[in-house]
Design a protein around this motif. Structure first.
Motif, PDB file in Angstrom:
ATOM      1  N   ALA A  96      10.082  21.771 -26.317  1.00  0.00           N
ATOM      2  CA  ALA A  96      10.859  23.059 -26.675  1.00  0.00           C
ATOM      3  C   ALA A  96       9.764  23.319 -27.459  1.00  0.00           C
ATOM      4  O   ALA A  96       9.680  22.454 -28.816  1.00  0.00           O
ATOM      5  CB  ALA A  96      12.320  23.030 -27.089  1.00  0.00           C
ATOM      6  N   TYR A  97       9.433  24.270 -27.874  1.00  0.00           N
ATOM      7  CA  TYR A  97       8.900  24.737 -29.381  1.00  0.00           C
ATOM      8  C   TYR A  97       7.442  24.111 -29.698  1.00  0.00           C
ATOM      9  O   TYR A  97       6.709  24.429 -30.363  1.00  0.00           O
ATOM     10  CB  TYR A  97       9.698  25.362 -30.664  1.00  0.00           C
ATOM     11  CG  TYR A  97      10.545  26.426 -30.370  1.00  0.00           C
ATOM     12  CD1 TYR A  97      10.602  27.618 -30.500  1.00  0.00           C
ATOM     13  CD2 TYR A  97      12.320  25.082 -29.804  1.00  0.00           C
ATOM     14  CE1 TYR A  97      11.576  27.760 -30.468  1.00  0.00           C
ATOM     15  CE2 TYR A  97      13.347  25.968 -29.888  1.00  0.00           C
ATOM     16  CZ  TYR A  97      13.246  27.433 -30.259  1.00  0.00           C
ATOM     17  OH  TYR A  97      14.039  28.165 -29.620  1.00  0.00           O
ATOM     18  N   ASP A  98       6.732  22.972 -28.732  1.00  0.00           N
ATOM     19  CA  ASP A  98       6.039  21.954 -29.110  1.00  0.00           C
ATOM     20  C   ASP A  98       4.939  22.353 -28.577  1.00  0.00           C
ATOM     21  O   ASP A  98       5.004  21.422 -27.287  1.00  0.00           O
ATOM     22  CB  ASP A  98       6.523  20.157 -29.140  1.00  0.00           C
ATOM     23  CG  ASP A  98       5.600  19.106 -29.648  1.00  0.00           C
ATOM     24  OD1 ASP A  98       4.828  19.854 -29.820  1.00  0.00           O
ATOM     25  OD2 ASP A  98       6.466  18.476 -29.975  1.00  0.00           O
ATOM     26  N   VAL A  99       3.615  23.038 -28.822  1.00  0.00           N
ATOM     27  CA  VAL A  99       2.534  23.302 -28.510  1.00  0.00           C
ATOM     28  C   VAL A  99       1.518  21.958 -28.326  1.00  0.00           C
ATOM     29  O   VAL A  99       1.061  21.837 -27.392  1.00  0.00           O
ATOM     30  CB  VAL A  99       2.735  24.817 -29.299  1.00  0.00           C
ATOM     31  CG1 VAL A  99       0.953  24.257 -29.104  1.00  0.00           C
ATOM     32  CG2 VAL A  99       3.087  25.866 -29.123  1.00  0.00           C
ATOM     33  N   THR A 141       5.179  26.708 -24.980  1.00  0.00           N
ATOM     34  CA  THR A 141       6.213  26.686 -25.943  1.00  0.00           C
ATOM     35  C   THR A 141       7.582  26.003 -24.925  1.00  0.00           C
ATOM     36  O   THR A 141       8.080  26.055 -25.765  1.00  0.00           O
ATOM     37  CB  THR A 141       6.239  27.936 -26.594  1.00  0.00           C
ATOM     38  OG1 THR A 141       6.522  29.102 -25.367  1.00  0.00           O
ATOM     39  CG2 THR A 141       5.213  28.589 -26.660  1.00  0.00           C
ATOM     40  N   GLY A 142       7.899  26.342 -23.968  1.00  0.00           N
ATOM     41  CA  GLY A 142       8.738  26.619 -22.979  1.00  0.00           C
ATOM     42  C   GLY A 142       9.213  27.964 -23.231  1.00  0.00           C
ATOM     43  O   GLY A 142       9.096  28.402 -23.625  1.00  0.00           O
ATOM     44  N   PRO A 180       6.961  31.368 -31.568  1.00  0.00           N
ATOM     45  CA  PRO A 180       6.183  32.187 -32.417  1.00  0.00           C
ATOM     46  C   PRO A 180       4.983  32.356 -31.648  1.00  0.00           C
ATOM     47  O   PRO A 180       4.969  31.574 -30.968  1.00  0.00           O
ATOM     48  CB  PRO A 180       5.203  31.523 -33.976  1.00  0.00           C
ATOM     49  CG  PRO A 180       6.641  29.992 -33.730  1.00  0.00           C
ATOM     50  CD  PRO A 180       7.490  30.018 -32.458  1.00  0.00           C
ATOM     51  N   PRO A 181       4.750  33.724 -31.825  1.00  0.00           N
ATOM     52  CA  PRO A 181       2.967  34.138 -30.413  1.00  0.00           C
ATOM     53  C   PRO A 181       2.180  32.764 -31.292  1.00  0.00           C
ATOM     54  O   PRO A 181       1.807  32.299 -32.385  1.00  0.00           O
ATOM     55  CB  PRO A 181       2.491  35.428 -31.845  1.00  0.00           C
ATOM     56  CG  PRO A 181       3.768  35.672 -32.627  1.00  0.00           C
ATOM     57  CD  PRO A 181       4.392  34.752 -33.398  1.00  0.00           C
ATOM     58  N   GLY A 207       0.434  29.606 -19.633  1.00  0.00           N
ATOM     59  CA  GLY A 207       1.584  30.640 -20.397  1.00  0.00           C
ATOM     60  C   GLY A 207       2.262  30.298 -22.235  1.00  0.00           C
ATOM     61  O   GLY A 207       2.426  30.209 -21.749  1.00  0.00           O
ATOM     62  N   ALA A 208       2.325  32.128 -22.294  1.00  0.00           N
ATOM     63  CA  ALA A 208       2.436  31.682 -24.037  1.00  0.00           C
ATOM     64  C   ALA A 208       3.156  32.954 -24.369  1.00  0.00           C
ATOM     65  O   ALA A 208       2.192  34.005 -24.056  1.00  0.00           O
ATOM     66  CB  ALA A 208       1.463  30.889 -25.170  1.00  0.00           C
ATOM     67  N   PRO A 209       3.702  32.817 -25.630  1.00  0.00           N
ATOM     68  CA  PRO A 209       3.796  34.405 -26.440  1.00  0.00           C
ATOM     69  C   PRO A 209       2.622  34.133 -26.732  1.00  0.00           C
ATOM     70  O   PRO A 209       2.055  33.905 -27.809  1.00  0.00           O
ATOM     71  CB  PRO A 209       5.336  34.165 -27.583  1.00  0.00           C
ATOM     72  CG  PRO A 209       4.943  32.535 -27.341  1.00  0.00           C
ATOM     73  CD  PRO A 209       4.615  31.829 -26.187  1.00  0.00           C
TER      74      PRO A 209
END
Length: 235
Positions: A21-24, A51-52, A58-59, A84-86
């Motif tokens: 989670a969150y760990d790009v 990002t999960g 964050p973007p 995929g990503a924000p």
């Protein structure tokens, strides 16, 4: 659609990496490993795969140096990775990654209720052309909106490519949507589906990433475990 007489076969894979989670950086490493393992021209990953499915992540800037290992993997294998990503503007997006770097290729048009609290719908359907093959891009809920497939396929596509996150209990819905799109529009459908736990209440996801022929038959299907991929050679 493309003129089949002017193009060669397309090797495409759908992959379902494990997530942190969150760990790009960790997720990029998992993506790069699958790109190397698949060794295909196109590798498709699930929704928000970098990002999960963390709706407050964050973007991710396409120039972020943490993406470098994935860019390098794509360069070594000649791959276009669809991950995929924000992204800025608060969109759920598909990034197109190759040896030249990463760019925003598509912004999700059909948002879920919770997603819409933060994110903005994308403006239009998108087609990505690879070696003469036209790939129509979709993200998750887009596949459940018949108009999205109609608008996208009206642009002339050979493959409808979707990145999704679904609950394990909804695996059959995932399949039904893919078959409907394939048979209604006579296109190949490639779906990369999240496997293993991720955010947003998805303690158990569907996996079963797959590629369908235009007649609705399955060309290749993964299981439910993270870090699996399957591929098909399209002619």
């Amino acid at each position: 659609m493309s003129d089949a007489s002017t193009r060669g076969p397309l090797r495409i894979a759908v992959a379902q990496p494990s997530y942190v989670a969150y760990d790009v950086a960790a997720n990029v490493s998992a993506h790069a490993a699958l790109v190397h393992a698949a060794d295909c021209r196109v590798v498709v990953f699930p929704e928000l795969s970098l990002t999960g499915y963390e709706l407050d992540a964050p973007p991710l800037d396409p120039t972020d140096p943490r993406l470098a290992p994935l860019v390098e993997a794509c360069g070594r294998t000649g791959t276009l990775a669809l991950a995929g990503a924000p992204v800025a503007g608060d969109h759920i997006a598909t990034l197109a990654v190759d040896h030249d770097g990463a760019r925003v290729a598509y912004r999700k048009m059909s948002l879920g209720t919770v997603e819409a609290r933060r994110f903005t719908p994308g403006p239009e359907p998108v087609v990505e052309t690879v070696d003469g093959w036209r790939l129509g891009l979709a993200i998750c809920k887009d596949t459940g909106v018949p108009e999205h497939a109609a608008w996208t396929c009206a642009l002339g596509v050979d493959v409808y490519v979707a990145s999704v996150v679904d609950h394990a209990a909804d695996a059959a819905v995932q399949d039904e949507r893919a078959v409907r799109i394939a048979t209604a529009h006579r296109v190949v459908v490639a779906v990369a589906s999240c496997a293993g736990p991720t955010g947003g209440g998805f303690g158990e996801t569907a996996g079963r990433s797959a590629i369908w022929a235009p007649d609705g038959s399955v060309l290749a299907r993964a299981g439910t475990a993270p870090d699996e991929f399957v591929q098909a050679a399209l002619t």
